[in-house]
Design an enzyme around this catalytic site. Sequence first.
Site, PDB file in Angstrom:
ATOM      1  N   PRO A 131     -73.953-140.147  70.405  1.00 21.72           N
ATOM      2  CG  PRO A 131     -75.180-142.221  70.729  1.00 21.72           C
ATOM      3  CD  PRO A 131     -74.339-140.753  71.805  1.00 21.72           C
ATOM      4  CD  GLU A 132     -74.570-134.650  67.475  1.00 19.52           C
ATOM      5  OE1 GLU A 132     -74.489-133.555  66.858  1.00 19.52           O
ATOM      6  OE2 GLU A 132     -73.634-133.802  68.644  1.00 19.52           O
TER       7      GLU A 132
END
Length: 287
Positions: free
Chosen positions: A2-3
Amino acid sequence: MPELPEVEIVRQSLNKKIKQKKVKKVIVRNKNLRIKIPKNFENFLKNKEIKGVKRYSKYLILYLPNNEYCLIHLGMSGTIHLLENHKKNYLTNASFYKSFFLPNKHNHVEIIFEGLKLVYNDPRRFGFFQIIRSKKLLKKKFDKLGPEPFQLKFNGEYIYSYFKKKKKNIKNFLLDQKFVSGIGNIYASEILFLCSINPVKKAFLLSREDCKKIELNSRKVLNYAIKKGGSSIRDFKNISGLKGNFQKNFQVYSREGLSCKRQKCSGVIKKKIISNRSTFFCNSCQK
Ligand SMILES: [Zn+2]
């Protein structure tokens, strides 16, 4: 992984659902995350009201009464699911990242509210929860991280002066959390494409104008991804369960061998491994 855009989507979902709710109970099924869940975690959260959910870089911050906080980091594979009582066959994932529905395995932490519970799922267990007991300690936690692209401090002048005498390439800097926090690998390629800058260019060779472009395009790319509901290559699907088209919106990422999308450019997208990360760029218009 996840960014920042995915984490921001989770934050928005959480803030909508658990703000002003009181924790009734906490169940820890597996303490062994990247950082071991503190011994008193269950009692610490119990009966506390969530004042709000904020984010810094890729950290989620639950604001609690009396300047206390609970940090959540999703690590490599963490997702947060929100399960409402008496609701069936609906999507539980607070983001678009990974499975829409709560998986059967790897549900390590549950935080239970009236009519709703939050479940933390993490197959690889690189995520973590942390208790922070004062505003000062919260600030200290983020001291070593550079500004986010959304902060005023991240501007052309900051970038230009940071790069003076720096011989590392620009792609590496965009992933360097001391310089800027939360850009991530996918977005770094996209930003450099919009700036027409070659990812292997040494940072000190960038002009003031290049640095201004990096400022503006970093914000643009992340804002766009947040608006589109976050992205993640393999796992992204849209809300109706169909395969999402966010990938089509990438200009260079995962487009190796395809032609450049820039008008009047006849270049081809190339892939290069820089510091063990895949980097995509146009061989013609990125100088
Ligand atoms: Zn091009």
